[in-house]
Design a protein around this motif. Sequence first.
Motif, PDB file in Angstrom:
ATOM      1  N   SER A 123       0.819  -1.225   0.000  1.00 22.37           N
ATOM      2  CA  SER A 123       0.000   0.000   0.000  1.00 22.37           C
ATOM      3  C   SER A 123       0.850   1.271   0.000  1.00 22.37           C
ATOM      4  CB  SER A 123      -0.944   0.018   1.213  1.00 22.37           C
ATOM      5  OG  SER A 123      -1.753  -1.140   1.238  1.00 22.37           O
ATOM      6  N   PHE A 124       2.040   1.205  -0.623  1.00 28.43           N
ATOM      7  CA  PHE A 124       2.887   2.408  -0.656  1.00 28.43           C
ATOM      8  C   PHE A 124       2.238   3.516  -1.472  1.00 28.43           C
ATOM      9  CE2 PHE A 124       6.252   4.910  -2.704  1.00 28.43           C
ATOM     10  CZ  PHE A 124       6.858   5.438  -1.570  1.00 28.43           C
ATOM     11  N   ARG A 130      -1.708  10.222  -0.295  1.00 28.34           N
ATOM     12  CA  ARG A 130      -2.219  10.924   0.883  1.00 28.34           C
ATOM     13  C   ARG A 130      -1.272  12.012   1.385  1.00 28.34           C
ATOM     14  NH1 ARG A 130      -4.525   7.964   6.394  1.00 28.34           N
ATOM     15  NH2 ARG A 130      -5.531   9.803   7.276  1.00 28.34           N
ATOM     16  N   PHE A 131       0.048  11.746   1.335  1.00 29.02           N
ATOM     17  CA  PHE A 131       1.004  12.679   1.941  1.00 29.02           C
ATOM     18  C   PHE A 131       1.917  13.363   0.935  1.00 29.02           C
ATOM     19  CE2 PHE A 131       0.365   9.190   5.112  1.00 29.02           C
ATOM     20  CZ  PHE A 131      -0.426   9.916   5.988  1.00 29.02           C
ATOM     21  N   GLY A 132       1.878  12.941  -0.330  1.00 30.56           N
ATOM     22  CA  GLY A 132       2.701  13.578  -1.343  1.00 30.56           C
ATOM     23  C   GLY A 132       3.954  12.774  -1.654  1.00 30.56           C
ATOM     24  N   HIS A 133       4.543  13.040  -2.822  1.00 31.22           N
ATOM     25  CA  HIS A 133       5.701  12.271  -3.271  1.00 31.22           C
ATOM     26  C   HIS A 133       6.951  12.586  -2.464  1.00 31.22           C
ATOM     27  CE1 HIS A 133       4.009  10.253  -6.822  1.00 31.22           C
ATOM     28  NE2 HIS A 133       3.206  11.301  -6.887  1.00 31.22           N
ATOM     29  N   VAL A 139      10.175   8.139   2.876  1.00 33.73           N
ATOM     30  CA  VAL A 139       9.884   6.787   3.352  1.00 33.73           C
ATOM     31  C   VAL A 139      10.814   5.777   2.671  1.00 33.73           C
ATOM     32  CG1 VAL A 139       8.179   4.920   3.298  1.00 33.73           C
ATOM     33  CG2 VAL A 139       7.489   7.217   4.006  1.00 33.73           C
ATOM     34  N   LEU A 140      11.005   5.919   1.368  1.00 35.53           N
ATOM     35  CA  LEU A 140      11.875   4.990   0.641  1.00 35.53           C
ATOM     36  C   LEU A 140      13.310   5.066   1.149  1.00 35.53           C
ATOM     37  CD1 LEU A 140      10.538   5.488  -3.003  1.00 35.53           C
ATOM     38  CD2 LEU A 140      10.134   3.539  -1.497  1.00 35.53           C
ATOM     39  N   ARG A 141      13.786   6.263   1.458  1.00 38.55           N
ATOM     40  CA  ARG A 141      15.145   6.388   1.987  1.00 38.55           C
ATOM     41  C   ARG A 141      15.256   5.747   3.368  1.00 38.55           C
ATOM     42  NH1 ARG A 141      15.127  11.496  -0.920  1.00 38.55           N
ATOM     43  NH2 ARG A 141      14.162  12.554   0.851  1.00 38.55           N
ATOM     44  N   GLU A 142      14.209   5.889   4.187  1.00 39.17           N
ATOM     45  CA  GLU A 142      14.222   5.276   5.508  1.00 39.17           C
ATOM     46  C   GLU A 142      14.166   3.755   5.397  1.00 39.17           C
ATOM     47  OE1 GLU A 142      14.295   4.612   9.565  1.00 39.17           O
ATOM     48  OE2 GLU A 142      14.812   6.398   8.398  1.00 39.17           O
ATOM     49  N   VAL A 143      13.376   3.257   4.457  1.00 36.65           N
ATOM     50  CA  VAL A 143      13.317   1.807   4.225  1.00 36.65           C
ATOM     51  C   VAL A 143      14.689   1.287   3.828  1.00 36.65           C
ATOM     52  CG1 VAL A 143      12.416   0.033   2.661  1.00 36.65           C
ATOM     53  CG2 VAL A 143      10.862   1.727   3.661  1.00 36.65           C
ATOM     54  N   ALA A 144      15.383   2.018   2.953  1.00 37.63           N
ATOM     55  CA  ALA A 144      16.722   1.611   2.535  1.00 37.63           C
ATOM     56  C   ALA A 144      17.661   1.527   3.735  1.00 37.63           C
ATOM     57  CB  ALA A 144      17.267   2.598   1.503  1.00 37.63           C
ATOM     58  N   GLY A 161      13.376  -0.081  -8.213  1.00 41.00           N
ATOM     59  CA  GLY A 161      12.500   0.931  -8.776  1.00 41.00           C
ATOM     60  C   GLY A 161      11.192   0.976  -8.014  1.00 41.00           C
ATOM     61  N   GLY A 162      10.553   2.146  -7.988  1.00 38.95           N
ATOM     62  CA  GLY A 162       9.293   2.280  -7.274  1.00 38.95           C
ATOM     63  C   GLY A 162       9.461   1.918  -5.815  1.00 38.95           C
TER      64      GLY A 162
END
Length: 525
Positions: A123-124, A130-133, A139-144, A161-162
């Motif tokens: 559900s990314f 909801r919060f913008g790109h 979020v993606l950087r924190e996941v990394a 990607g994505g």
Amino acid sequence: MSADQKDPRLAMLVESIVRLSRGELSSRIEPSSARDEVDAVITGVNLLAEELEQVYEQFEKRVESRTAMLRQAHLDMMKMAMSDALTGLANRVALMDGIEEALNQAAAEDTEPPALLLLDLDSFKNVNDRFGHDAGDRVLREVATRLLGVVRESDLVARLGGDEFAILLPGATLEIAMQVARRALDALGEQIHLDSLYIHSRASIGVRLGTLGQTPDELLLDADTAMYAAKREGRNIIKVFEPVMLYSRQLRSQMATELRDAISSDQLVLHYQPVVELATNRILGVEVLVRWQHPLRGLIPPDTFIPLAEEIGVIHDLDRWVMSASLRQLAAWRKDLPLDDDFQLRVNLSAVELKQLDLVDHIRGLLRELDVPAHSLVVEITETAIVTRGEVEMYSLLSLKQLGVGIEIDDFGTGYSSISYLRELPVSMVKVDRSLLVELNTRTGQLDFVAAILQLIRAAGLEAVFEGIETREQADQLRAMGCASGQGYYFSRPMPADEATALLATTRHLRVDEGAEGPERAPSF
């Protein structure tokens, strides 16, 4: 020295000049004690050699510096070409190189093959919507960062990607791979705090242990197949690849191709389930339910192909077909049958369709073409389709309401289930999900809980419709609570158009004294 005698310095001078011309810049001639014209020339040649040597040394330094700069630029370019710009992780190219190297090393040294984990955030898309790109990128950087924290030093973490990531584990057993996968789920299960926002980034993970002779593409495909199996099974889980998954994926791919053709080749059919007034059993309308009449596999339920339609991007075409075909059926019923004035057709709209800028014009055009009043149509929207309250979605809902079309929230009780946000939306009806009735008479307090939900809905000025009514006892209990309408197998199963036409032609009230209970449950769409 007589004129006919040669000065040996002249020969030395000529030889020195020849060496200089060949690039031997260290060549020097020692002047004699005569200090004459020849010595003057020798001194000049020596000075020239020194100057040339200095110039050459400076040139070499510049060349070395430029070469070092070019070499570093090349390394930087290679690094950029092999890394993800957003997260700094390895990219797909680097991952494939890493897989090939790990497979070759395992074959050469007869060691454990690599394992590959493929992760897809659940559900990314809702985060971006909801919060913008910008929030999505953070979020993606924190996941990394979190994924880097759960792997070994020898492992490779990549972003494909994505919202898709991969972890390559060289020389890993299945046990090691599962340990890393579980650590990844735990790390991603913790909330991500962005300023005042708290976001969950759970993931579905596919695991594939490599085999000798396998290519990098095959290993990636198998891990990807396992990951999609995890998403289909419920998300936020880990699935290890099994060969049957590949067959299932191939079958799904074949179905995707066939589904595209089915929409345009009249393979879809509509069934209709009555919605009744609980006090009188009067038929208030019907909900439209689509089926796929496959030429070889028979009648395929919507739970099988609706998610596929969303995945391959044909849900928009499917929604348009259902809306057009069902409204044409309603127009025929209104012409040929004595329907009540408040009879309503209830049609599901997907989240994708709600975002279409021409949705309202499309529905308005159909209603005008078929001479169907707007109040005879109700569109059913799931909670998750409007929870973000995007501008286009709100525009569509407000415009449909102004047109006179009824709006119903479907599957209430399975998503966000907030009465407060329902009051802010232009909706008039709420369909309570069947799951709340399953334990109505077996779970302590469930009857009171359902009654409380009904009162909250009514207090918000909305009408409640209960789906999944399967017994007379459930119908009587809902009627006693004051619920106005409902649907379910107790009253009628979904039926093809000809059977629905025959039913509506003969009665406006369902006879359910003996009930119409059945072991199957009605499909969800």
